[in-house]
Write an enzyme that holds these catalytic residues in place. Structure first.
Site, PDB file in Angstrom:
ATOM      1  N   GLU A 212       0.827  -1.214   0.000  1.00 30.15           N
ATOM      2  CA  GLU A 212       0.000   0.000   0.000  1.00 30.15           C
ATOM      3  C   GLU A 212       0.861   1.263   0.000  1.00 30.15           C
ATOM      4  O   GLU A 212       0.527   2.254  -0.660  1.00 30.15           O
ATOM      5  CB  GLU A 212      -0.943  -0.001   1.208  1.00 30.15           C
ATOM      6  CG  GLU A 212      -1.942  -1.145   1.234  1.00 30.15           C
ATOM      7  CD  GLU A 212      -3.026  -1.034   0.157  1.00 30.15           C
ATOM      8  OE1 GLU A 212      -2.893  -0.199  -0.762  1.00 30.15           O
ATOM      9  OE2 GLU A 212      -4.002  -1.801   0.241  1.00 30.15           O
ATOM     10  N   ALA A 213       1.969   1.236   0.726  1.00 30.52           N
ATOM     11  CA  ALA A 213       2.857   2.405   0.753  1.00 30.52           C
ATOM     12  C   ALA A 213       3.514   2.622  -0.601  1.00 30.52           C
ATOM     13  O   ALA A 213       3.819   3.763  -0.970  1.00 30.52           O
ATOM     14  CB  ALA A 213       3.911   2.237   1.838  1.00 30.52           C
TER      15      ALA A 213
END
Length: 316
Positions: A212-213
């Site tokens: 997600e990052a």
């Protein structure tokens, strides 16, 4: 005669030493699960790109550099409105995945396999064992982490499936210490009677802090700015994650003016809903886009596929 007897007893002594050494070292090797040369060469023989990150001596700078390197290794093809666009598909098994080697202060190592078309985690290796999500493609299970003892987990990689193992984003801490502990838990569960809840909660930390990052600059900055602390994803973070497919579709299919054909609903940290209708409103928050066909003839089909996928994994 004395000379022959001397040789005889020497042979007996050597044979006894060899047997004892074999038993002791063999037992020790099994206890510590020392990797074989074949296991250490897994990523090399597959020709997979590998990105490494260690919690030992880590700073927000080394973390950001790691994410940037991962994005490069994913090898996006082109961009849409200046945002890198992930590959549409991958036909070469040797190039469909990137390995992320995560290690902690104790020297424990977990190699995470990530799909280059979606940044989804499909499986991982610890010691001489590998584990794959229930919904991981067969190409991943068959082609990755050869010469390991393979296991298909009974749960998938979607957030609802992880929640079935009591791994919730809202109650999961993120930061350098939770990542260190997550790597430790994955290593400790490299056993026959592993604990699914510990694996699920550890993988949830990895998914948030890696996948997600890498997709969202916004999430990267949330973790970066609180790197040495423990933070939990708020509503704004979770809504971005849930709408990555729809945002990618609207950005990819928008015209030169960047206007969306349909507004995308997001949430603020306090849960208040708001709508984005143009690329410029979300561009600073997104680092990678999922590929969506821009052709009007296929865009509707692509949107339906995204909607169907998001309903399966629990996204809106």
């Amino acid at each position: 005669m004395k000379g022959n007897m001397k040789v005889y007893w020497i042979k007996i002594a050597v044979a006894t030493w060899f047997c004892c050494t074999t038993i002791v070292l063999g037992s020790t090797a099994r206890i510590f699960s020392l990797p074989t040369n074949d296991e250490e060469e897994t990523s090399k023989t597959l020709g997979l790109d590998t990105v490494s990150f260690s919690t030992k001596g880590a700073t927000y700078i080394t973390y950001v550099n790691f994410l940037n390197e991962l994005r490069v290794k994913l090898k996006p093809e082109g961009n849409s409105h200046g945002i890198p666009l992930l590959r549409k598909k991958c036909d070469d098994p040797g190039k469909c995945f990137v390995l992320v080697a995560l290690s902690n202060d104790n020297g424990q190592l977990a190699e995470i396999a990530i799909d280059v078309t979606s940044v989804y985690v499909v499986g991982y290796q610890v010691r001489n064992r590998s584990y794959f999500f229930k919904d991981a493609p067969d190409a991943a299970y068959e082609g990755l982490f050869k010469n390991t003892i393979k296991t298909r987990l009974h749960f998938g990689g979607s957030y609802p499936s992880l929640e079935g193992e009591k791994a919730y984003r809202e109650t999961t801490d993120l930061g350098i210490e939770p990542l260190r502990i997550g790597i430790k838990k994955l290593d400790e569960n490299a056993i026959d009677n592993y604990k699914p809840t510990e694996i699920a909660s550890s993988l949830l930390v990895v998914i948030q802090m890696v996948s997600e990052a890498a997709r969202f600059t916004f999430i990267e900055n949330q973790i970066r700015n609180n790197f040495q602390q423990r933070i939990r994803p708020a509503n704004n973070t979770i809504s971005l994650e849930n709408k990555w497919g729809k945002l990618s579709f609207q950005i990819r299919t928008s015209g030169a003016n960047g206007m969306f054909s349909e507004a995308v609903e997001l949430e603020r940290a306090n849960g208040k809903k708001y709508y984005v209708t143009a690329v410029d409103q979300v561009k600073p928050k997104i680092a990678l886009l999922k590929f969506v066909d821009k052709d009007p003839k296929t865009s509707l089909a692509a949107e339906l596929i995204i909607q169907n996928y998001e309903s399966l994994v629990g996204f809106d």
